[in-house]
Design a protein around this motif. Structure first.
Motif, PDB file in Angstrom:
ATOM      1  N   LYS A 152      -4.361   3.584  10.861  1.00 16.28           N
ATOM      2  CA  LYS A 152      -4.896   4.943  10.934  1.00 16.28           C
ATOM      3  C   LYS A 152      -5.754   5.203  12.163  1.00 16.28           C
ATOM      4  N   GLU A 163       0.691   3.817   1.880  1.00 17.60           N
ATOM      5  CA  GLU A 163       1.059   4.219   3.236  1.00 17.60           C
ATOM      6  C   GLU A 163       2.224   3.396   3.779  1.00 17.60           C
ATOM      7  N   THR A 198       0.853  -1.193   0.000  1.00 18.58           N
ATOM      8  CA  THR A 198       0.000   0.000   0.000  1.00 18.58           C
ATOM      9  C   THR A 198       0.884   1.235   0.000  1.00 18.58           C
ATOM     10  N   THR A 206       1.309   4.985  12.734  1.00 18.79           N
ATOM     11  CA  THR A 206       0.858   5.719  11.552  1.00 18.79           C
ATOM     12  C   THR A 206       1.738   5.390  10.352  1.00 18.79           C
ATOM     13  N   SER A 207       3.037   5.197  10.592  1.00 14.29           N
ATOM     14  CA  SER A 207       3.964   4.845   9.507  1.00 14.29           C
ATOM     15  C   SER A 207       3.609   3.502   8.885  1.00 14.29           C
ATOM     16  N   THR A 229       6.191   4.079   3.586  1.00 10.55           N
ATOM     17  CA  THR A 229       6.967   4.815   4.583  1.00 10.55           C
ATOM     18  C   THR A 229       7.968   3.883   5.250  1.00 10.55           C
ATOM     19  N   GLY A 252       0.645   2.482   8.540  1.00  5.76           N
ATOM     20  CA  GLY A 252      -0.629   2.653   7.847  1.00  5.76           C
ATOM     21  C   GLY A 252      -1.803   2.314   8.743  1.00  5.76           C
TER      22      GLY A 252
END
Length: 227
Positions: free
Chosen positions: A150, A83, A81, A145-146, A86, A148
């Motif tokens: 959320k 996200e 993904t 958050t890194s 990262t 993904g």
């Protein structure tokens, strides 16, 4: 290592802190107005050092193991993904950060080429090792958050507890305040509340990472059936 084995290790570490805290409790005067020895105050101050060490080790191990397990899935680079890139492309991102202005464009091109590549790329399991050497509440949220993830948020009580643990640990470890000074502020019952909050928080983080992996949320939906 599996998530169950991580959970057992985490529990074992927290149990050691529990044993230490039980010993402190046994040495405290029963009345809050009683005289507390400097030895007990020192032990209370060092409690924060012990508890923080458990938090840091647990978070590092959870993050590194999750990346290791994802590595074992042998995912094509272009199937991650957006996200999760990262983490998946952290080395390329770091290369842009560290390069000179003259090389910024070529390093950026390398990053986007890697994102679209069909190659299986090994993710650096220790990508966040520097970031996870002094773990505050915001650090935990940033790391998830890194990935993904959320919907993970710390409650106010959790943030206050974690930040207090880190702050007091740093004061003692770096000599800004003595263990006696830190330890005279709270009795064992207050320390126990901080221990319980920290243990529940670490369990919540692990549950989120395990759910993220189980759902294959790091892979684009159209490609998940391949893995």
């Amino acid at each position: 290592m599996t998530f169950d084995s991580i959970r057992r290790k985490n529990n074992s570490r927290f149990n050691e802190v529990q044993v230490y805290l039980n010993f402190i409790t046994s040495l405290e005067p029963q009345s809050p107005q009683g005289t507390t020895s400097n030895e007990v105050k020192i032990m209370r101050g060092l409690f924060y050092v012990h508890l923080y060490a458990v938090i840091e080790k647990s978070v590092n191990e959870m993050v590194e193991t999750t990346i290791s397990i994802i590595n074992s899935s042998r995912v094509q680079s272009n199937h991650f993904t957006l996200e999760f890139n990262t983490i998946a492309k952290i080395n390329k991102i770091q290369a842009i950060k560290d390069c000179s202005n003259k090389k910024m464009l070529i390093k950026s091109a390398d990053l986007f080429e890697e994102i679209n590549s069909t190659r299986v790329v090994e993710i650096n399991e220790t990508s966040f090792s520097m970031k996870l050497q002094n773990i505050w509440a915001d650090t935990i949220e940033e790391i998830l958050t890194s990935f993904g993830i959320k919907n993970f948020r710390l409650e106010t009580e959790e943030k206050v507890a974690v930040n207090e643990i880190v702050d007091n640990r740093n004061k003692v470890a770096h000599g800004r305040e003595t263990a006696v000074k830190i330890g005279e502020r709270h009795r064992a019952d207050a320390l126990r509340r901080r221990l319980n909050t920290a243990q529940l928080l670490i369990s919540k983080v692990l549950d989120s990472l395990e759910d993220f992996y189980t759902r294959k949320a790091y892979i684009k939906p159209v490609a998940r059936r391949r893995y």
